[in-house]
Scaffold this motif. Structure first.
Motif, short mmCIF file in Angstrom:
data_model
loop_
_atom_site.label_atom_id
_atom_site.label_comp_id
_atom_site.label_asym_id
_atom_site.label_seq_id
_atom_site.Cartn_x
_atom_site.Cartn_y
_atom_site.Cartn_z
N UNK A 1 70.76 -15.07 59.24
CA UNK A 1 70.19 -13.88 59.86
C UNK A 1 69.57 -14.24 61.20
N UNK A 2 69.77 -13.38 62.18
CA UNK A 2 69.11 -13.56 63.47
C UNK A 2 67.70 -13.02 63.33
N UNK A 3 66.71 -13.90 63.55
CA UNK A 3 65.31 -13.50 63.38
C UNK A 3 64.58 -13.33 64.71
N UNK A 4 65.22 -13.73 65.77
CA UNK A 4 64.58 -13.59 67.07
C UNK A 4 65.55 -13.95 68.18
N UNK A 5 65.28 -13.41 69.35
CA UNK A 5 66.13 -13.66 70.49
C UNK A 5 65.29 -13.53 71.75
N UNK A 6 65.46 -14.47 72.68
CA UNK A 6 64.72 -14.34 73.94
C UNK A 6 65.52 -14.95 75.08
N UNK A 7 65.40 -14.31 76.21
CA UNK A 7 66.07 -14.80 77.42
C UNK A 7 65.19 -15.87 78.06
N UNK A 8 65.79 -16.94 78.52
CA UNK A 8 65.07 -18.02 79.20
C UNK A 8 65.16 -17.81 80.70
N UNK B 1 68.92 -40.24 109.55
CA UNK B 1 67.81 -39.43 110.05
C UNK B 1 67.45 -38.25 109.13
N UNK B 2 67.71 -38.39 107.84
CA UNK B 2 67.40 -37.31 106.91
C UNK B 2 67.05 -37.91 105.56
N UNK B 3 66.51 -37.09 104.70
CA UNK B 3 66.19 -37.49 103.33
C UNK B 3 67.03 -36.63 102.40
N UNK B 4 67.78 -37.29 101.51
CA UNK B 4 68.53 -36.56 100.49
C UNK B 4 67.55 -36.02 99.47
N UNK B 5 67.79 -34.81 99.01
CA UNK B 5 66.85 -34.16 98.11
C UNK B 5 67.59 -33.45 96.98
N UNK B 6 67.02 -33.54 95.79
CA UNK B 6 67.48 -32.76 94.64
C UNK B 6 66.27 -31.98 94.15
N UNK B 7 66.45 -30.68 93.96
CA UNK B 7 65.36 -29.81 93.52
C UNK B 7 65.78 -29.09 92.26
N UNK B 8 64.84 -28.95 91.33
CA UNK B 8 65.07 -28.10 90.16
C UNK B 8 64.01 -27.01 90.19
N UNK B 9 64.48 -25.78 90.15
CA UNK B 9 63.64 -24.61 90.32
C UNK B 9 63.83 -23.67 89.14
N UNK B 10 62.75 -23.05 88.72
CA UNK B 10 62.81 -22.02 87.69
C UNK B 10 62.66 -20.67 88.37
N UNK B 11 63.61 -19.77 88.12
CA UNK B 11 63.53 -18.40 88.62
C UNK B 11 63.01 -17.52 87.49
N UNK C 1 71.73 -19.76 83.19
CA UNK C 1 70.93 -18.80 82.45
C UNK C 1 71.18 -19.03 80.97
N UNK C 2 70.24 -18.61 80.14
CA UNK C 2 70.39 -18.91 78.72
C UNK C 2 69.63 -17.89 77.88
N UNK C 3 70.16 -17.59 76.73
CA UNK C 3 69.48 -16.79 75.72
C UNK C 3 69.36 -17.67 74.48
N UNK C 4 68.17 -17.77 73.93
CA UNK C 4 67.91 -18.54 72.73
C UNK C 4 67.89 -17.58 71.55
N UNK C 5 68.62 -17.93 70.51
CA UNK C 5 68.66 -17.10 69.31
C UNK C 5 68.12 -17.92 68.15
#
Length: 138
Positions: free
Chosen positions: A49-56, A115-125, A34-38
């Protein structure tokens, strides 16, 4: 990975089941961030000066396997459709339920003789997780 006498693949005891829509994976590793951008600007006085802030949105990375006796093209096309159509789905990861997620990246890797496929997933919640009382998905 483990095999029975009949050469049927069984996920390891440390893997847990995760469903993305109608696709089932067995996950052995996950990471969430998780991340907050300032935003900052310098004032005439030289102070910052902090001019803005938002959660990603949260980023969830999953590594595991996809096991089936089907050919992988349907599985790959399904993942492509999730990305192309920005399909929303819910995800339960351990006891955390993410009600609105989107797949943003996948990597599939098949090794000869397995008998399987290795998988990597990137998901945005798109929202914070809700805690489930039951742990039926891991």
């Amino acid at each position: 990975m483990s095999y029975t006498d009949s050469n049927l693949f069984l996920p390891s005891e440390t893997s847990f089941r995760v469903e993305l829509g109608n696709i089932i994976f067995y996950i052995h590793s996950w990471q969430i961030s998780g991340q907050r951008i300032i935003a900052e600007e310098s004032a005439l006085s030289g102070r910052e000066l902090v001019t803005g802030s938002s959660e990603r949105f949260r980023r969830i990375s999953l590594e595991g396997i996809w096991v089936t006796d089907e050919e992988p093209e349907g599985f790959i096309l399904g993942l492509d459709d999730y990305i192309k159509n920005e399909t929303s789905f819910s995800l339960t990861l351990r006891q955390m339920h993410f009600p609105e997620c989107r797949l943003i990246k996948y990597t599939a890797n098949e090794r000869a003789g397995e008998p399987c496929i290795s998988i990597k997933l990137e998901i945005t919640a798109l929202s914070s997780p809700a805690m489930n009382e039951e742990s039926d998905n891991g």
